[in-house]
Design a protein around this motif. Structure first.
Motif, PDB file in Angstrom:
ATOM      1  N   UNK A   1       0.830  -1.208   0.000  1.00 29.26           N
ATOM      2  CA  UNK A   1       0.000   0.000   0.000  1.00 29.26           C
ATOM      3  C   UNK A   1       0.862   1.255   0.000  1.00 29.26           C
ATOM      4  N   UNK A   2       0.289   2.373  -0.429  1.00 29.77           N
ATOM      5  CA  UNK A   2       1.000   3.639  -0.363  1.00 29.77           C
ATOM      6  C   UNK A   2       1.652   4.022  -1.677  1.00 29.77           C
ATOM      7  N   UNK A   3       2.593   4.948  -1.590  1.00 28.83           N
ATOM      8  CA  UNK A   3       3.285   5.509  -2.738  1.00 28.83           C
ATOM      9  C   UNK A   3       4.731   5.759  -2.325  1.00 28.83           C
ATOM     10  N   UNK A   4       5.659   5.700  -3.280  1.00 33.34           N
ATOM     11  CA  UNK A   4       7.046   5.964  -2.899  1.00 33.34           C
ATOM     12  C   UNK A   4       7.146   7.402  -2.396  1.00 33.34           C
ATOM     13  N   UNK A   5       7.936   7.588  -1.340  1.00 29.18           N
ATOM     14  CA  UNK A   5       8.001   8.890  -0.674  1.00 29.18           C
ATOM     15  C   UNK A   5       8.416  10.008  -1.622  1.00 29.18           C
ATOM     16  N   UNK A   6       9.238   9.701  -2.610  1.00 27.59           N
ATOM     17  CA  UNK A   6       9.699  10.727  -3.546  1.00 27.59           C
ATOM     18  C   UNK A   6       8.544  11.299  -4.368  1.00 27.59           C
ATOM     19  N   UNK A   7       7.483  10.495  -4.580  1.00 32.99           N
ATOM     20  CA  UNK A   7       6.361  10.931  -5.416  1.00 32.99           C
ATOM     21  C   UNK A   7       5.167  11.425  -4.616  1.00 32.99           C
ATOM     22  N   UNK A   8       5.174  11.253  -3.294  1.00 28.88           N
ATOM     23  CA  UNK A   8       4.033  11.664  -2.483  1.00 28.88           C
ATOM     24  C   UNK A   8       3.800  13.171  -2.590  1.00 28.88           C
ATOM     25  N   UNK A   9       2.538  13.574  -2.652  1.00 28.11           N
ATOM     26  CA  UNK A   9       2.171  14.985  -2.786  1.00 28.11           C
ATOM     27  C   UNK A   9       2.870  15.642  -3.986  1.00 28.11           C
ATOM     28  N   UNK A  10       3.038  14.853  -5.053  1.00 27.28           N
ATOM     29  CA  UNK A  10       3.685  15.358  -6.274  1.00 27.28           C
ATOM     30  C   UNK A  10       5.080  15.915  -5.987  1.00 27.28           C
ATOM     31  N   UNK A  11       5.775  15.293  -5.016  1.00 24.90           N
ATOM     32  CA  UNK A  11       7.080  15.816  -4.596  1.00 24.90           C
ATOM     33  C   UNK A  11       8.102  15.841  -5.718  1.00 24.90           C
TER      34      UNK A  11
ATOM     35  N   UNK B   1       7.710  16.456  -8.850  1.00 26.12           N
ATOM     36  CA  UNK B   1       7.504  17.602  -9.732  1.00 26.12           C
ATOM     37  C   UNK B   1       7.566  18.916  -8.956  1.00 26.12           C
ATOM     38  N   UNK B   2       6.895  18.964  -7.800  1.00 23.37           N
ATOM     39  CA  UNK B   2       6.774  20.233  -7.076  1.00 23.37           C
ATOM     40  C   UNK B   2       7.968  20.536  -6.181  1.00 23.37           C
ATOM     41  N   UNK B   3       8.630  19.486  -5.654  1.00 21.74           N
ATOM     42  CA  UNK B   3       9.709  19.695  -4.681  1.00 21.74           C
ATOM     43  C   UNK B   3      11.022  19.044  -5.117  1.00 21.74           C
ATOM     44  N   UNK B   4      11.166  18.729  -6.418  1.00 22.35           N
ATOM     45  CA  UNK B   4      12.377  18.065  -6.932  1.00 22.35           C
ATOM     46  C   UNK B   4      12.662  16.760  -6.192  1.00 22.35           C
ATOM     47  N   UNK B   5      11.615  16.099  -5.759  1.00 25.00           N
ATOM     48  CA  UNK B   5      11.784  14.830  -5.069  1.00 25.00           C
ATOM     49  C   UNK B   5      12.158  14.945  -3.612  1.00 25.00           C
ATOM     50  N   UNK B   6      12.250  16.169  -3.083  1.00 21.95           N
ATOM     51  CA  UNK B   6      12.608  16.389  -1.677  1.00 21.95           C
ATOM     52  C   UNK B   6      11.352  16.271  -0.816  1.00 21.95           C
TER      53      UNK B   6
ATOM     54  N   UNK C   1      14.459   7.703  -0.561  1.00 20.92           N
ATOM     55  CA  UNK C   1      13.017   7.890  -0.607  1.00 20.92           C
ATOM     56  C   UNK C   1      12.363   7.466  -1.916  1.00 20.92           C
ATOM     57  N   UNK C   2      13.125   7.037  -2.898  1.00 21.19           N
ATOM     58  CA  UNK C   2      12.508   6.444  -4.083  1.00 21.19           C
ATOM     59  C   UNK C   2      12.246   4.956  -3.887  1.00 21.19           C
ATOM     60  N   UNK C   3      12.775   4.379  -2.810  1.00 21.80           N
ATOM     61  CA  UNK C   3      12.567   2.959  -2.510  1.00 21.80           C
ATOM     62  C   UNK C   3      11.842   2.750  -1.181  1.00 21.80           C
TER      63      UNK C   3
ATOM     64  N   UNK D   1       6.415   0.346   3.580  1.00 22.09           N
ATOM     65  CA  UNK D   1       7.226  -0.732   3.030  1.00 22.09           C
ATOM     66  C   UNK D   1       8.509  -0.215   2.407  1.00 22.09           C
ATOM     67  N   UNK D   2       9.463  -1.130   2.230  1.00 19.05           N
ATOM     68  CA  UNK D   2      10.740  -0.817   1.582  1.00 19.05           C
ATOM     69  C   UNK D   2      10.901  -1.781   0.416  1.00 19.05           C
ATOM     70  N   UNK D   3      11.270  -1.239  -0.748  1.00 19.87           N
ATOM     71  CA  UNK D   3      11.352  -2.045  -1.965  1.00 19.87           C
ATOM     72  C   UNK D   3      12.762  -1.996  -2.541  1.00 19.87           C
ATOM     73  N   UNK D   4      12.971  -2.724  -3.645  1.00 25.11           N
ATOM     74  CA  UNK D   4      14.225  -2.737  -4.409  1.00 25.11           C
ATOM     75  C   UNK D   4      15.384  -3.280  -3.589  1.00 25.11           C
ATOM     76  N   UNK D   5      15.351  -4.585  -3.318  1.00 26.75           N
ATOM     77  CA  UNK D   5      16.349  -5.228  -2.467  1.00 26.75           C
ATOM     78  C   UNK D   5      17.452  -5.926  -3.253  1.00 26.75           C
ATOM     79  N   UNK D   6      17.609  -5.586  -4.521  1.00 30.01           N
ATOM     80  CA  UNK D   6      18.554  -6.293  -5.381  1.00 30.01           C
ATOM     81  C   UNK D   6      19.978  -6.289  -4.847  1.00 30.01           C
TER      82      UNK D   6
END
Length: 303
Positions: free
Chosen positions: A37-47, A49-54, A177-179, A191-196
């Protein structure tokens, strides 16, 4: 991911089925995993685009606190050796070799020696020369710094780690925050993703999440700091403040021991982890030699 799911409360996707060999009915390696569930933190609230991913300021404290809890759970997963996580024929988890380095390794010393023998810098001499055309250091000098760094690490290998023998902590390798998935309303980690690239590592390679990364002062240009030793750049000063706050959040979350907060608080440990990442993953040009000299001074003071 299966190991984490079975041995901790860290939020990772459940693996329903997987094949690492292409010799199967679909003729491809695959994983069938749970949708978190949820969204990657980098994209939450359009971060992005609006906050350069911050992460927006109003959500940082809760986000950092939730990440700190996950960080503690992650580094509480430990194995006797340094290496990747594999399942043996008995269905038990153990350490396997690291791609390009070898192993598994019984000690941090053996790992650093093997890394020094195998590592290749990302850029060749011609590329470094072009990159340094307008740099503060002559290209020849930078090439020498880059070439000498692995042998300097090998020479120091037996003294680099304060925890030379295991157990060694699990490291995500791309903990940013992209993972990291979050609830978009609360910014709590879901959750935490991308465990390669996950593997167990020496404690000295455990670093802050990448969104709190900061280079050692000795790796940076001296003119970027005032007479009081503080960064002149406001964003860097803010990162320093947030790193201090994050350490306190980690301390509040620690139950088993305080090894994570101790590593994050150690200038020596963080210098080693920064150099390793900058050289291995980024190919960052910089004064590796100055940081090595600082590490040697720290070692002399400890002795």
């Amino acid at each position: 991911m299966q190991f984490i799911k079975e041995h901790s409360k860290l939020l990772v996707p459940r693996v329903f089925a997987n094949e690492v060999d292409e010799n199967n009915p679909v003729s491809a390696a695959f994983m069938l995993i749970e949708l978190l569930p949820g969204i990657v933190a980098m994209d939450a609230f359009s971060s992005r685009k609006a906050h350069r991913g911050v992460i927006p300021r109003e959500h940082r404290q809760n986000f950092y606190r939730s990440v700190a809890k996950s960080h503690v759970q992650l580094t509480s997963l430990r194995l006797p050796k340094i290496g990747t996580i594999v399942k043996n024929y008995k269905g038990e988890y153990e350490c396997g070799p690291l791609p390009g380095i070898g192993g598994p390794f019984d000690t941090a010393t053996a790992f650093f020696e093997a890394w020094a023998d195998s590592v290749k810098f990302k850029w060749d001499k011609e590329t470094i020369t072009r990159m340094m055309q307008r740099g503060p250091i002559p290209a020849e000098r930078m090439i020498a710094i880059i070439d000498n760094f692995p042998s300097q690490i090998k020479a120091m290998a037996s003294k680099l780690s304060l925890f030379n023998e295991g157990p060694f902590p699990l490291d995500h390798d791309d903990f940013l925050h992209s993972n990291i998935m979050v609830d978009e309303n609360s910014f709590d980690v879901t959750g935490v993703i991308d465990w390669e690239g996950a593997c167990t590592v020496p404690w000295e390679l455990i670093a802050f999440p990448d969104f709190l990364a900061a280079m050692p002062v000795s790796f940076d240009l001296p003119q970027n700091y005032g007479q009081n030793g503080q960064p002149l750049d406001e964003e860097v000063r803010e990162t320093w403040r947030e790193r201090g706050e994050y350490i306190e959040m980690v301390k509040s979350a620690e139950l088993q021991d305080s090894l994570l907060s101790a590593c994050l608080s150690s200038k020596r440990s963080q210098a080693i982890s920064y150099l390793y990442g900058a050289y291995t993953n980024v190919g960052k040009l910089g004064t590796y030699d100055r940081v090595i000299e600082e590490l040697e001074r720290m070692q002399e003071m400890e002795e």
